[in-house]
Design an enzyme around this catalytic site. Structure first.
Site, PDB file in Angstrom:
ATOM      1  N   ASP A 126       1.111   2.899   3.712  1.00  0.00           N
ATOM      2  CA  ASP A 126       0.253   3.938   3.129  1.00  0.00           C
ATOM      3  C   ASP A 126       1.079   5.209   2.849  1.00  0.00           C
ATOM      4  O   ASP A 126       0.616   6.326   3.068  1.00  0.00           O
ATOM      5  CB  ASP A 126      -0.949   4.249   4.038  1.00  0.00           C
ATOM      6  CG  ASP A 126      -2.015   5.071   3.318  1.00  0.00           C
ATOM      7  OD1 ASP A 126      -1.885   5.291   2.102  1.00  0.00           O
ATOM      8  OD2 ASP A 126      -2.987   5.482   3.983  1.00  0.00           O
ATOM      9  N   HIS A 160       0.836  -1.210   0.000  1.00  0.00           N
ATOM     10  CA  HIS A 160       0.000   0.000   0.000  1.00  0.00           C
ATOM     11  C   HIS A 160       0.871   1.261   0.000  1.00  0.00           C
ATOM     12  O   HIS A 160       1.259   1.776   1.043  1.00  0.00           O
ATOM     13  CB  HIS A 160      -0.909  -0.002   1.236  1.00  0.00           C
ATOM     14  CG  HIS A 160      -1.973   1.050   1.185  1.00  0.00           C
ATOM     15  ND1 HIS A 160      -3.252   0.823   1.621  1.00  0.00           N
ATOM     16  CD2 HIS A 160      -1.958   2.340   0.751  1.00  0.00           C
ATOM     17  CE1 HIS A 160      -3.979   1.918   1.476  1.00  0.00           C
ATOM     18  NE2 HIS A 160      -3.203   2.856   0.937  1.00  0.00           N
ATOM     19  N   ASN A 211      -5.529   9.676   6.574  1.00  0.00           N
ATOM     20  CA  ASN A 211      -6.841   9.042   6.565  1.00  0.00           C
ATOM     21  C   ASN A 211      -6.691   7.538   6.362  1.00  0.00           C
ATOM     22  O   ASN A 211      -6.159   7.119   5.347  1.00  0.00           O
ATOM     23  CB  ASN A 211      -7.675   9.632   5.421  1.00  0.00           C
ATOM     24  CG  ASN A 211      -9.122   9.205   5.519  1.00  0.00           C
ATOM     25  OD1 ASN A 211      -9.568   8.785   6.585  1.00  0.00           O
ATOM     26  ND2 ASN A 211      -9.837   9.287   4.413  1.00  0.00           N
ATOM     27  N   ASN A 252      -4.969   5.851  -7.291  1.00  0.00           N
ATOM     28  CA  ASN A 252      -5.528   7.209  -7.358  1.00  0.00           C
ATOM     29  C   ASN A 252      -4.552   8.156  -8.057  1.00  0.00           C
ATOM     30  O   ASN A 252      -4.020   9.098  -7.480  1.00  0.00           O
ATOM     31  CB  ASN A 252      -5.974   7.725  -5.975  1.00  0.00           C
ATOM     32  CG  ASN A 252      -4.903   7.664  -4.923  1.00  0.00           C
ATOM     33  OD1 ASN A 252      -3.855   7.034  -5.105  1.00  0.00           O
ATOM     34  ND2 ASN A 252      -5.133   8.330  -3.802  1.00  0.00           N
ATOM     35  N   HIS A 293       2.785  14.301  -0.479  1.00  0.00           N
ATOM     36  CA  HIS A 293       2.111  15.461  -1.083  1.00  0.00           C
ATOM     37  C   HIS A 293       3.131  16.583  -1.238  1.00  0.00           C
ATOM     38  O   HIS A 293       4.202  16.566  -0.623  1.00  0.00           O
ATOM     39  CB  HIS A 293       0.967  15.943  -0.187  1.00  0.00           C
ATOM     40  CG  HIS A 293      -0.193  15.001  -0.144  1.00  0.00           C
ATOM     41  ND1 HIS A 293      -1.092  14.861  -1.179  1.00  0.00           N
ATOM     42  CD2 HIS A 293      -0.598  14.141   0.818  1.00  0.00           C
ATOM     43  CE1 HIS A 293      -2.001  13.958  -0.863  1.00  0.00           C
ATOM     44  NE2 HIS A 293      -1.726  13.497   0.342  1.00  0.00           N
TER      45      HIS A 293
HETATM   46  O1  DOR Z   1      -3.978   9.655   4.131  1.00  0.00           O
HETATM   47  C1  DOR Z   1      -4.277   9.184   3.056  1.00  0.00           C
HETATM   48  N1  DOR Z   1      -3.727   9.619   1.906  1.00  0.00           N
HETATM   49  N2  DOR Z   1      -5.213   8.233   3.016  1.00  0.00           N
HETATM   50  C2  DOR Z   1      -5.713   7.782   1.869  1.00  0.00           C
HETATM   51  O2  DOR Z   1      -6.552   6.919   1.907  1.00  0.00           O
HETATM   52  C3  DOR Z   1      -5.270   8.335   0.573  1.00  0.00           C
HETATM   53  C4  DOR Z   1      -3.932   8.907   0.695  1.00  0.00           C
HETATM   54  C5  DOR Z   1      -3.534   9.772  -0.477  1.00  0.00           C
HETATM   55  O3  DOR Z   1      -3.741   9.352  -1.601  1.00  0.00           O
HETATM   56  O4  DOR Z   1      -2.947  10.833  -0.227  1.00  0.00           O
END
Ligand code: DOR
Length: 429
Positions: free
Chosen positions: A307, A63, A280, A97, A311
């Site tokens: 995860d 992930h 999240n 995504n 960003h």
């Molecule tokens: O914190 C998160 N960021 N949770 C997610 O489910 C998506 C992810 C993202 O794509 O930045």
């Protein structure tokens, strides 16, 4: 090309993992235990002295977010996989995504071409469940992407109706691929952005309830039982979710799950008013954290995934309410878990290797070794220095992302070399 790795403790997975001292030989892309005779008679192209080091099957992260195509300013396949190599990962599985969303073969091909060109370690992507990857639109062309993907996910979004999920599970089952679900009921979100708990009410924030996660997990394990689909739950964070999955496993549902290092180490009371504490699902309560640790110990939780969600700086420096969800994790996961679970006696190092390498590889049927002592393994391995003390400094990360709640933490243990298919991808002795 032959390389000898001398003197390390190597991970032997006989029933339960254990370490034994052995020399290993890399021959092309294969790994085997090297006998003393062989060592005298062979000429080696390379030799590493790994005394005091531990050699393990390379970590697998099922992930991650590598952001290409579409969001190269956050991360690229190159920077994300470099971060993976530095974190001891030999395989990572990026969530879909991205833009275009890999909802059919033509879209997926854009991503596969970048992977072919730029990946430093193995990358096996997900295809989307729905056309838009939004948990609501019609089903994607899962048949078209199936041969190239590890499974199907709309990560970042939950699949919002039981009917759509059931349809997706039936199709995934017929294609022999897992559904990998981000569970989040959007009707229960109410604009929340951190856990609806103590910190949230003390500081006047809007909360995300635990229910928004576990109601979908409860729905989906029933659908998995009904359809026979192989089902995996992403980043579980609540005590209720742990219980639901524990019960589902007992009744024979084909379900597995992952949690992230941050949910095992932090709670909502560790939050500061900064975007690097926002992801999240959110950091939950102490009872949730304890239930997750219990789930790790009794095997309810099968694996740990980061995860890794990088960003752009400006997207993460707008405080808790306005920043984007997501933190980076590939370069700190092992050291965090070694320092805060293994060295504190909560789990053994062998269990951590099982959670980060063996179990994800087994559950998702991925290439690569489960042990260092089987013959003719593919040589995807990581070398660990379990004694190395170091301090997290996000400015030195390989990932483009900088947001981590662990910046400045001093940790013990570090991956110091990563080999993929017998080739050295990272070395820091
Ligand atoms: O914190 C998160 N960021 N949770 C997610 O489910 C998506 C992810 C993202 O794509 O930045």
């Amino acid at each position: 090309m032959k390389t000898l790795l001398k003197g390390a403790q190597v991970f032997a997975n006989k029933g339960k993992g254990q370490f034994v001292k052995k020399d290993l030989l890399i021959d092309g892309d294969k790994l085997s235990v090297s006998s003393p005779d062989e060592q005298n008679s062979c000429l080696y192209d390379g030799l590493f002295d790994f005394r005091d080091k531990f050699i393990i099957p390379g970590f697998v992260d099922v992930h991650v977010h590598l952001r290409e195509p579409g969001f190269f300013y956050k991360e690229t396949i190159k920077t994300g996989t470099l971060a993976g190599a530095h974190g001891g990962y030999t395989t990572v599985c990026p969530m879909p995504n991205v833009k275009p969303a890999p909802s059919d073969f033509a879209n997926l091909k854009v991503q596969l071409d970048i992977i072919d060109r730029d990946a430093i370690i193995k990358v096996i992507p997900y295809g989307t469940i729905t056309r838009e990857g939004d948990g609501r639109s019609e089903l994607a062309d899962m048949k078209g992407t199936a041969p190239y993907v590890i499974g199907f996910s709309d990560d970042g979004r939950g699949v919002q109706t039981g009917e759509l999920m059931e349809e997706a599970m039936k199709l995934a089952k017929s294609l022999d691929k897992p559904i990998v679900a981000h569970c989040e009921d959007e009707s229960l979100l109410e604009g929340g952005y951190i856990h609806r708990g103590q910190y949230c009410s003390l500081h006047g924030h809007k909360g995300i309830s635990s229910e928004s996660e576990w109601v979908q997990v409860a729905r989906d394990v029933e659908l998995a039982a009904k359809t026979g689909c192989k089902y995996h739950v992403c980043h579980i964070s609540t005590k209720e979710t742990v219980d639901i999955i524990r019960q589902a496993k007992k009744s024979g549902v084909d379900v597995s799950c992952e949690t992230g290092p941050h949910y095992l180490i932090l709670t909502d009371m560790d939050i500061k008013e900064e975007g690097r504490f926002k992801m999240n699902p959110p950091l939950r309560s102490m009872e949730d954290r304890e239930a997750l640790i219990e789930g790790i110990k009794d095997g309810t939780i099968d694996m740990i995934a980061t995860d890794h969600a990088p960003h752009f700086k400006e997207e993460k420096t707008k405080g808790l309410e306005k920043s984007a969800f997501g933190i980076v994790g590939l370069e700190t996961a092992f050291a965090l878990l070694n320092t805060h679970l293994v060295n504190k006696g909560i789990i053994k190092i062998e269990d951590l290797i099982t959670l980060m390498s063996v179990n994800p590889r087994k559950r998702f049927g991925l290439d690569g070794p489960l042990s260092m002592t089987e013959d003719e393994n593919l040589c995807d391995i990581t070398v660990l220095d379990l004694g190395r003390e170091w301090t997290v400094n996000s400015e030195n990360f390989m990932t483009k992302g900088r947001a981590t709640p662990f910046d400045g933490w001093t940790l013990i243990g570090k991956p110091v070399a990563t080999f993929v298919d017998g080739r050295l991808k990272f070395l820091e002795l």
